[in-house]
Design a protein around this motif. Structure first.
Motif, short mmCIF file in Angstrom:
data_model
loop_
_atom_site.label_atom_id
_atom_site.label_comp_id
_atom_site.label_asym_id
_atom_site.label_seq_id
_atom_site.Cartn_x
_atom_site.Cartn_y
_atom_site.Cartn_z
N ARG A 238 -1.45 12.81 -11.47
CA ARG A 238 -1.40 14.26 -11.45
C ARG A 238 -2.61 14.78 -12.21
NH1 ARG A 238 4.03 14.59 -15.00
NH2 ARG A 238 4.50 12.84 -13.62
N GLU B 101 0.83 -1.21 0.00
CA GLU B 101 0.00 0.00 0.00
C GLU B 101 0.87 1.26 0.00
OE1 GLU B 101 -2.81 -0.18 3.14
OE2 GLU B 101 -3.85 -1.95 2.36
N ALA B 102 1.96 1.23 0.76
CA ALA B 102 2.87 2.38 0.77
C ALA B 102 3.52 2.57 -0.60
CB ALA B 102 3.95 2.18 1.84
N PHE B 103 3.89 1.45 -1.23
CA PHE B 103 4.46 1.52 -2.58
C PHE B 103 3.47 2.12 -3.56
CE2 PHE B 103 5.12 -0.87 -6.66
CZ PHE B 103 6.26 -0.19 -7.05
N SER B 104 2.21 1.67 -3.48
CA SER B 104 1.17 2.20 -4.37
C SER B 104 0.97 3.69 -4.14
CB SER B 104 -0.14 1.44 -4.14
OG SER B 104 -1.17 1.98 -4.93
N ASP B 105 0.96 4.11 -2.89
CA ASP B 105 0.80 5.54 -2.58
C ASP B 105 1.96 6.36 -3.14
OD1 ASP B 105 -1.58 5.09 -1.29
OD2 ASP B 105 -0.71 5.05 0.73
N ASP B 106 3.17 5.84 -3.01
CA ASP B 106 4.34 6.57 -3.51
C ASP B 106 4.30 6.71 -5.03
OD1 ASP B 106 5.29 6.83 -0.95
OD2 ASP B 106 6.70 5.15 -1.07
N VAL B 107 4.00 5.60 -5.72
CA VAL B 107 3.93 5.66 -7.17
C VAL B 107 2.77 6.54 -7.62
CG1 VAL B 107 3.53 4.30 -9.27
CG2 VAL B 107 5.02 3.42 -7.47
N GLY C 64 1.54 9.05 -6.09
CA GLY C 64 1.88 10.45 -5.89
C GLY C 64 2.71 11.03 -7.01
N LEU C 65 3.53 10.18 -7.65
CA LEU C 65 4.35 10.63 -8.77
C LEU C 65 3.60 10.54 -10.09
CD1 LEU C 65 7.69 8.85 -7.76
CD2 LEU C 65 7.18 11.28 -7.56
N TRP C 66 2.78 9.50 -10.24
CA TRP C 66 2.13 9.22 -11.52
C TRP C 66 0.80 9.94 -11.67
CZ3 TRP C 66 -2.24 6.63 -13.44
CH2 TRP C 66 -2.18 6.22 -14.77
#
Length: 303
Positions: free
Chosen positions: A27, A15-21, A23-25
């Motif tokens: 927009r 879930e943290a990985f998904s949130d990080d990606v 946040g970048l992807w």
């Protein structure tokens, strides 16, 4: 022997990985006022897999104006005639080409077991005038799959996705030449959802008369260059209303989608969400009209 490396992560890490990606992807979707050049389109959108909206991408050249092309179903009929034949998708509730639960009879007992399978829509041949009438009749139906034109469906017949569960029949005999399609659409019965959504280059084949008017471009050079694809393999025309729902899927082609009238809503997932989508393999079936049902049809096993 070559060793393999497995990636292990718990739910919190994923879930943290998904949130990080995300946040970048994820927009705000870029809105362009005109067609981009191929390099800009490739750099800013194709290569990073980011969607965009392009305004004024098809202009209404037939009127000599610079306004965007708009085209309603009535205008399409004006071009092709009321008798033009279409192959139309028909489902009880607008959910076809999707995973849904079916009831399968046990030959040794009177019990039924529920299993999930990929169910495709019934395909009916009809003229475009009739299709328009059915499409408009369906507007009176609730777009919620739990309702029909005749009222609320029993909650006991719904699956975990709130879709009605239909009985499965193996190798159901269906004689398209002798079936009266009017039975599907009689007044007083729950109106099936109809949707024209062929994937076979239908704008240049089944409705070629419309394409021959040259109101649609044959290609977009900027996209050909950015995709490195050459001319499009298929140009499709889709016509439906709010009852038609496309299930979660992935396309094998790069797509350009032009809205001629109305609106279309897309839900796009960032690449990191693949671990949450639970991709799997399912047997397939097809909705078929039968004389023993309430004209909603049953799922027919293709296996």
């Amino acid at each position: 022997m070559m060793s393999t490396i497995a990636f292990h992560a718990d739910d919190d890490a994923l879930e943290a990985f998904s949130d990080d990606v995300g946040g970048l992807w994820c927009r705000p979707v870029a809105v362009l006022d005109s067609l981009p050049d191929s390099f800009t389109f490739l750099r800013d959108f194709v290569q990073p897999n980011i969607p965009c909206i392009i305004k004024n991408s098809i202009l209404n050249d037939t009127t000599g104006s610079t306004s965007p092309l708009t085209l309603t179903l009535d205008q399409i009929i004006h071009h092709v005639g009321l008798d033009a034949q279409l192959t139309v998708d028909v489902t009880p509730d607008g959910h076809g080409d999707c995973i849904r639960s079916v009831l399968e009879a046990n030959n040794d007992t009177d019990m039924h077991t529920q299993r999930r399978m990929f169910v495709k829509p019934h395909e009916a041949r009809m003229d475009i005038g009739k299709f328009r009438d059915l499409l408009r009749r369906g507007r009176g139906c609730d777009s919620d799959a739990r309702h029909s034109c005749n009222g609320k469906i029993n909650a006991d017949t719904l699956d975990s996705n709130d879709l009605e569960v239909f009985h499965l029949q193996d190798h159901l005999h269906y004689d398209a030449d002798h079936f009266d399609s009017e039975e599907l659409f009689q007044e007083g019965k729950s109106a099936p959802a109809v949707y024209y959504s062929r994937q076979n280059d239908c704008l240049r084949t089944e409705v070629a008369k419309l394409f021959s008017t040259q109101i649609f471009p044959a290609t977009f050079p900027f996209a050909e260059q950015a995709f490195g694809s050459g001319p499009p393999d298929a140009i499709n025309l889709w016509i439906g209303n709010e009852r038609s729902v496309s299930s979660m899927h992935k396309d094998h082609y790069e797509n350009l989608f032009y809205v001629c009238s109305g609106q279309k809503e897309f839900i796009l997932c960032p690449p990191a969400d693949i671990v949450f989508l639970h991709e799997g393999e399912f047997s397939s079936g097809t909705f078929q009209p039968t004389c023993t049902t309430n004209a909603d049809g049953e799922a027919n096993d293709d296996d």
